[in-house]
Design a protein around this motif. Structure first.
Motif, PDB file in Angstrom:
ATOM      1  N   TYR A  80     -17.137  39.337 -98.681  1.00  0.00           N
ATOM      2  CA  TYR A  80     -17.836  38.200 -99.286  1.00  0.00           C
ATOM      3  C   TYR A  80     -18.542  37.360 -98.229  1.00  0.00           C
ATOM      4  O   TYR A  80     -19.657  36.861 -98.437  1.00  0.00           O
ATOM      5  N   GLN A 120     -21.668  39.084 -97.189  1.00  0.00           N
ATOM      6  CA  GLN A 120     -22.757  38.826 -98.136  1.00  0.00           C
ATOM      7  C   GLN A 120     -23.385  37.451 -97.885  1.00  0.00           C
ATOM      8  O   GLN A 120     -24.608  37.299 -97.969  1.00  0.00           O
ATOM      9  N   ARG A 121     -22.543  36.482 -97.567  1.00  0.00           N
ATOM     10  CA  ARG A 121     -23.099  35.152 -97.266  1.00  0.00           C
ATOM     11  C   ARG A 121     -23.982  35.212 -96.026  1.00  0.00           C
ATOM     12  O   ARG A 121     -25.051  34.603 -95.977  1.00  0.00           O
ATOM     13  N   GLU A 176     -24.620  28.151 -98.717  1.00  0.00           N
ATOM     14  CA  GLU A 176     -23.893  29.331 -98.233  1.00  0.00           C
ATOM     15  C   GLU A 176     -23.016  28.975 -97.035  1.00  0.00           C
ATOM     16  O   GLU A 176     -21.864  29.429 -96.926  1.00  0.00           O
ATOM     17  N   ALA A 193     -30.442  26.533 -99.838  1.00  0.00           N
ATOM     18  CA  ALA A 193     -29.647  27.739-100.045  1.00  0.00           C
ATOM     19  C   ALA A 193     -28.755  28.024 -98.841  1.00  0.00           C
ATOM     20  O   ALA A 193     -27.578  28.378 -98.995  1.00  0.00           O
ATOM     21  N   VAL A 194     -29.300  27.881 -97.636  1.00  0.00           N
ATOM     22  CA  VAL A 194     -28.507  28.124 -96.430  1.00  0.00           C
ATOM     23  C   VAL A 194     -27.381  27.102 -96.313  1.00  0.00           C
ATOM     24  O   VAL A 194     -26.251  27.437 -95.936  1.00  0.00           O
ATOM     25  N   ALA A 231     -25.609  37.742 -94.970  1.00  0.00           N
ATOM     26  CA  ALA A 231     -26.841  38.446 -95.338  1.00  0.00           C
ATOM     27  C   ALA A 231     -27.800  37.522 -96.079  1.00  0.00           C
ATOM     28  O   ALA A 231     -29.002  37.489 -95.764  1.00  0.00           O
ATOM     29  N   ARG A 232     -27.279  36.771 -97.038  1.00  0.00           N
ATOM     30  CA  ARG A 232     -28.159  35.875 -97.798  1.00  0.00           C
ATOM     31  C   ARG A 232     -28.747  34.793 -96.903  1.00  0.00           C
ATOM     32  O   ARG A 232     -29.936  34.466 -96.993  1.00  0.00           O
ATOM     33  N   MET A 233     -27.914  34.228 -96.020  1.00  0.00           N
ATOM     34  CA  MET A 233     -28.427  33.216 -95.087  1.00  0.00           C
ATOM     35  C   MET A 233     -29.495  33.810 -94.183  1.00  0.00           C
ATOM     36  O   MET A 233     -30.551  33.191 -93.945  1.00  0.00           O
ATOM     37  N   LEU A 275     -31.521  36.263 -94.739  1.00  0.00           N
ATOM     38  CA  LEU A 275     -32.760  36.454 -95.482  1.00  0.00           C
ATOM     39  C   LEU A 275     -33.531  35.143 -95.627  1.00  0.00           C
ATOM     40  O   LEU A 275     -34.759  35.108 -95.475  1.00  0.00           O
ATOM     41  N   HIS A 276     -32.827  34.067 -95.923  1.00  0.00           N
ATOM     42  CA  HIS A 276     -33.495  32.767 -96.088  1.00  0.00           C
ATOM     43  C   HIS A 276     -34.078  32.268 -94.768  1.00  0.00           C
ATOM     44  O   HIS A 276     -35.183  31.701 -94.732  1.00  0.00           O
TER      45      HIS A 276
END
Length: 361
Positions: A244, A247-248, A307, A303-304, A250-252, A254-255
């Motif tokens: 998990y 995934q965080r 996360e 978003a960052v 990865a999302r950070m 990307l942003h």
């Protein structure tokens, strides 16, 4: 000079030095003298990359300064804005005087917001009124202030030594070191050397709205710093391998990358408009792109932040964890004027065909 000698390496070195500076809650409301001492030790005071063809270098520099310290980035962006305005609208004598002063350690600001109930006005060459949100006043020597005129707001490059400062109201959650106090100019006389450009120059488009890409660059540095701290925390606590948390990350990531990509698109639009200043289509595209950049960077930053707060958990809200201050600073700095209007104007530009997704400058 920074933009001629490995600009990315120079900016990264500055960022690392800013991050390494000692910090404490007790002193964070003071002007960041240590950070500006680092800036003064380079060519960044008098000679940042201001040419339109170097706008990418400038945005990268602002992002790296913001990644190192958001308060320093906020004030330094004002200094850069002042240099750009003087370069564009000032006389040769004003440009030479400012370059010399900056080379000797002088810092400048740009203040447009009038104090409520006490707007800055001119009467027979004498000022009356005050400026609010006068960021960096405790470390600046001069500031460009705007005064209303029948034609448009006019600019004055005023010395600050004799202007009283009210520090009683500025007690924010974050960005405390930016020192956005109230400065009263009542009774100060205007000399010819103080007058900068012509009425209306300050709000001349597309450069007035397009300039939003500069503060978006500093904000991009701030959200990158949040990512840095969250990643370091997960690695240090041996939690990065959790699926998990991965995934965080990865999302950070990307942003963060998307925000930097938006800066590149803003630089492209700025360069195109500057190369052909009579092209109304390119001018409108720059304004629309700037509105897109600031809106997209805000979305990425929020978003960052979300996360990172979830990734680090309660420890990140406890001093002296570096995330605690970054959260406060970035959330405060994101509150730039009229975000709803910027997004609405972008929508209007899309409807008019002035700006469409996937199109370059």
């Amino acid at each position: 000079m920074l933009h001629k000698l490995r600009p990315q390496d120079e900016a990264a070195s500055l960022r690392r030095a800013l991050v390494a500076l000692p910090r404490s809650y007790e002193t964070e409301a003071e002007f960041p003298h240590a950070g500006f001492a680092l800036l003064s030790g380079s060519s960044l005071a008098a000679d940042p990359p201001l040419e339109p063809t170097a706008i990418g270098d400038l945005l990268h520099l602002l992002a790296e300064v913001g990644r190192g310290d958001l308060g320093v980035g906020r004030i330094y962006e004002g200094h850069v804005n002042a240099l750009l305005l003087i370069r564009a609208y000032g006389s040769e004598a004003q440009n030479a005087a400012v370059r010399n002063a900056a080379a000797e350690g002088a810092w400048l600001g740009v203040w447009n917001t009038d104090a409520p109930g006490k707007p800055l006005t001119e009467n027979d060459g004498v000022l009356s009124g005050a400026k609010n949100f006068a960021s960096g006043v405790d470390g600046l020597t001069r500031a460009i202030v705007t005064v209303p005129d029948e034609v448009g707001r006019k600019m004055l490059l005023m010395p600050l030594a004799d202007a009283p400062v009210d520090r009683s109201w500025w007690d924010p959650m974050g960005m405390r070191g930016s020192g956005s106090h109230v400065v009263d100019f009542t009774g100060l006389e205007i000399e010819d050397a103080h007058r900068l450009g012509q009425p209306g120059d300050y709000t001349r488009e597309p450069w007035f709205s397009g300039g939003a890409i500069r503060f978006a660059a500093v904000q991009t540095g701030g959200l990158h710093a949040v990512f840095d701290v969250a990643r370091d925390h997960l690695l240090r606590t041996d939690r990065a391998g959790d699926p998990y948390q991965a995934q965080r990350l990865a999302r950070m990531g990307l942003h963060v990358d998307a925000a930097h990509g938006w800066l590149a698109r803003g630089a492209e639009a700025w360069s195109a408009a500057a190369a052909d200043p009579d092209d109304a289509v390119k001018a409108r595209r720059l304004v629309a792109t700037a509105n897109a950049v600031r809106s997209a960077v805000e979305v990425a930053a929020l978003a960052v932040l979300e996360e990172a707060e979830r990734a680090v958990g309660a420890a990140g809200f406890n001093r002296p964890h570096p995330l605690e201050r970054l959260v406060r600073d970035l959330r405060t700095y994101l509150r730039q004027p009229n975000p709803d209007g910027a997004l609405r104007n972008l929508g209007d530009a899309i409807a008019a065909g002035d700006w469409l997704p996937g199109e370059g400058a």
